[in-house]
Design an enzyme around this catalytic site. Structure first.
Site, short mmCIF file in Angstrom:
data_model
loop_
_atom_site.label_atom_id
_atom_site.label_comp_id
_atom_site.label_asym_id
_atom_site.label_seq_id
_atom_site.Cartn_x
_atom_site.Cartn_y
_atom_site.Cartn_z
N THR A 70 0.83 -1.21 0.00
CA THR A 70 0.00 0.00 0.00
C THR A 70 0.86 1.26 0.00
O THR A 70 0.61 2.20 -0.77
CB THR A 70 -0.95 -0.02 1.22
OG1 THR A 70 -1.75 -1.20 1.14
CG2 THR A 70 -1.86 1.19 1.23
N GLN A 176 0.65 -9.40 -5.85
CA GLN A 176 0.27 -10.82 -5.90
C GLN A 176 1.19 -11.63 -6.82
O GLN A 176 1.21 -12.86 -6.74
CB GLN A 176 -1.18 -10.97 -6.40
CG GLN A 176 -2.22 -10.41 -5.44
CD GLN A 176 -2.37 -11.23 -4.16
OE1 GLN A 176 -1.88 -12.37 -4.04
NE2 GLN A 176 -3.04 -10.67 -3.18
N SER A 196 5.13 -6.51 -1.98
CA SER A 196 4.88 -6.63 -0.55
C SER A 196 5.55 -7.88 0.00
O SER A 196 5.58 -8.91 -0.68
CB SER A 196 3.36 -6.72 -0.36
OG SER A 196 3.04 -6.90 0.98
N GLY A 197 6.06 -7.81 1.22
CA GLY A 197 6.76 -8.96 1.80
C GLY A 197 5.83 -10.07 2.27
O GLY A 197 6.15 -11.25 2.15
N THR A 234 14.03 5.77 9.94
CA THR A 234 15.02 4.73 10.21
C THR A 234 14.54 3.39 9.67
O THR A 234 13.39 3.01 9.90
CB THR A 234 15.27 4.63 11.74
OG1 THR A 234 15.65 5.92 12.20
CG2 THR A 234 16.35 3.62 12.07
N CYS A 321 -9.70 -7.58 1.70
CA CYS A 321 -9.92 -6.17 2.02
C CYS A 321 -11.38 -5.78 1.87
O CYS A 321 -11.79 -4.75 2.34
CB CYS A 321 -9.07 -5.29 1.12
SG CYS A 321 -7.38 -5.83 1.10
N1 PLP Z 1 -2.22 -4.78 -4.17
C1 PLP Z 1 -2.74 -6.01 -4.23
C2 PLP Z 1 -3.05 -6.61 -5.57
C3 PLP Z 1 -3.00 -6.73 -3.06
O1 PLP Z 1 -3.55 -7.95 -3.14
C4 PLP Z 1 -2.70 -6.12 -1.81
C5 PLP Z 1 -3.01 -6.81 -0.55
O2 PLP Z 1 -3.87 -7.67 -0.48
C6 PLP Z 1 -2.13 -4.84 -1.80
C7 PLP Z 1 -1.91 -4.20 -3.00
C8 PLP Z 1 -1.74 -4.17 -0.52
O3 PLP Z 1 -0.52 -4.69 -0.04
P1 PLP Z 1 -0.10 -4.58 1.50
O4 PLP Z 1 -1.02 -5.48 2.26
O5 PLP Z 1 1.33 -5.04 1.55
O6 PLP Z 1 -0.22 -3.15 1.88
#
Ligand code: PLP
Length: 377
Positions: A70, A176, A196-197, A234, A321
């Protein structure tokens, strides 16, 4: 518990935890401190950056560590437009993640012209519509690499070429995709990529943004000169070490995708046997090997999900989400799926460690639930 919700999040790989452990238990200095422990922390970050870069086929200097997907996509989308007076148009696919859609709404409030490009019934981006949507005043095109609900893989390289032809920058949300399919920033030609990790067995609260060398982007988190002035604050050294290790493991294990795909296909075949009118969304398109989004006509997805959970199967109705929303997803609507069918969806997302026994057990549990009947509206 049978965990089939890897698109929502994955658990920390034990090897990732072991890589992080010394930085959590022992001294973990500020990587900018000019003493031996600071240098040690800096060295760990250098290694992590090159592990991430290897998975992306990028240069380490093009990787900025962030707090996750995000933040990365906020940085990319807002960074392109902030302080810019020309080319204030952004073109996005209609099936982007809710985080991207939220930033697009914010940009719209800032006077940026936002255009959503439709997808075909397969879930694939309509490239002809994209061609028409990208005008000479387009500053950015953003198209996700893999959809979180359906797993559909978008033609990112083609979309990027169309953006480039009009002089626009190109961003992809690869949250993804990374770790599940080969991601090649150079071959695809892209400028900005968010990842994303926690989707690839790394720690939550970690991630990054690939910024192609030469692309100028306003920093998103102000406050310090960290990350070469691109992200203040940091650095989360243990998290970054874990992210690097997760990427190194993903690089080694990309070949395991075939095995996961075979399990997913077995699950889909079993679902069709249980419910012959089941519809697998996006099945005509190339998809992530681990994802299936299936509609069981006449059934409420939320009700089935609840009952599956009671029997020990963790799945989802679509995006984690948007769970709790009664509205069918914008992704299915964009694909032209009727709302009645869109309400009966279940998403199963497999992962490292999913076994054939778990797939068979899931099918048996689901079969029993479908036999029981209540829950049918
Ligand atoms: N983009 C996609 C396609 C996702 O599936 C997600 C999380 O489900 C995100 C962005 C957001 O990532 P994060 O949870 O690391 O903020």
């Amino acid at each position: 518990m049978i965990y089939l919700d890897h698109n929502a999040t994955t658990s920390l790989d034990p090897a990732v935890f072991e890589a992080m452990r010394p930085w959590l238990e022992g001294p973990c200095a500020n990587p900018h401190s000019a003493h031996p422990l600071g240098l040690l922390a800096e060295g760990a970050m250098v290694e992590a950056r090159s592990q991430v870069a290897r998975l992306l086929h990028a240069d380490p200097a093009e990787v900025v560590f962030t707090s996750g997907g995000t933040e990365s996509l906020n940085h990319a989308l807002r960074g392109v437009f902030e302080g810019r007076t020309e080319r204030r148009r952004v073109v996005a696919s209609a099936v982007e993640h809710s985080a991207v859609l939220a930033v697009l709404r914010w940009l719209q409030g800032q006077g940026v012209d936002v255009v959503h490009v439709p997808v075909l019934p397969s879930g694939l981006l309509d490239l002809e519509a994209l061609t028409r949507a990208i005008t000479p005043d387009t500053g950015l095109v953003t198209v996700m690499a893999a959809n979180n609900e359906t797993g559909v893989l978008q033609p990112v390289a083609e979309a990027c070429a169309l953006a480039k032809a009009q002089g626009a920058l190109f961003h992809t949300d690869a949250v993804q995709a990374l770790g599940r399919i080969p991601v090649e920033v150079r071959a695809w030609g892209i400028d900005l990529l968010s990842f994303s990790g926690h989707k690839l067995h790394g720690p939550k609260g970690t991630g990054g943004l690939f910024i192609r060398r030469g692309v100028r982007l306003r920093p998103f988190v102000l406050g310090g000169e960290q990350e070469r002035g691109r992200r203040g604050g940091t650095e989360n050294v243990p998290g970054i070490v874990g992210l690097g290790k997760a990427c190194a493991l993903a690089t080694e294990r990309l070949a395991e995708a075939d095995g996961i795909c075979a399990l997913r296909d077995r699950l889909e075949a079993g679902l069709r046997a249980l419910c012959p009118d089941a519809a697998v969304h996006g099945q005509e398109a190339p998809r992530l090997p681990n994802t299936t989004l299936v509609s069981l006509p006449g059934w409420e997805g939320e009700a089935l999900l609840l009952r599956l959970g009671q029997k020990g199967v963790c799945a989802s109705v679509g995006s984690a989400c948007t769970t709790g929303q009664r509205e069918p997803s914008h992704v299915l609507r964009a694909m032209g799926v009727p709302d009645a069918l869109g309400r009966g969806t279940l998403r199963f997302s497999l992962g490292r460690g999913t076994t054939v026994e778990e797939i068979e057990a899931t099918l048996a549990i689901l079969g029993a639930l479908l036999q029981e009947g209540p829950g049918r509206p």
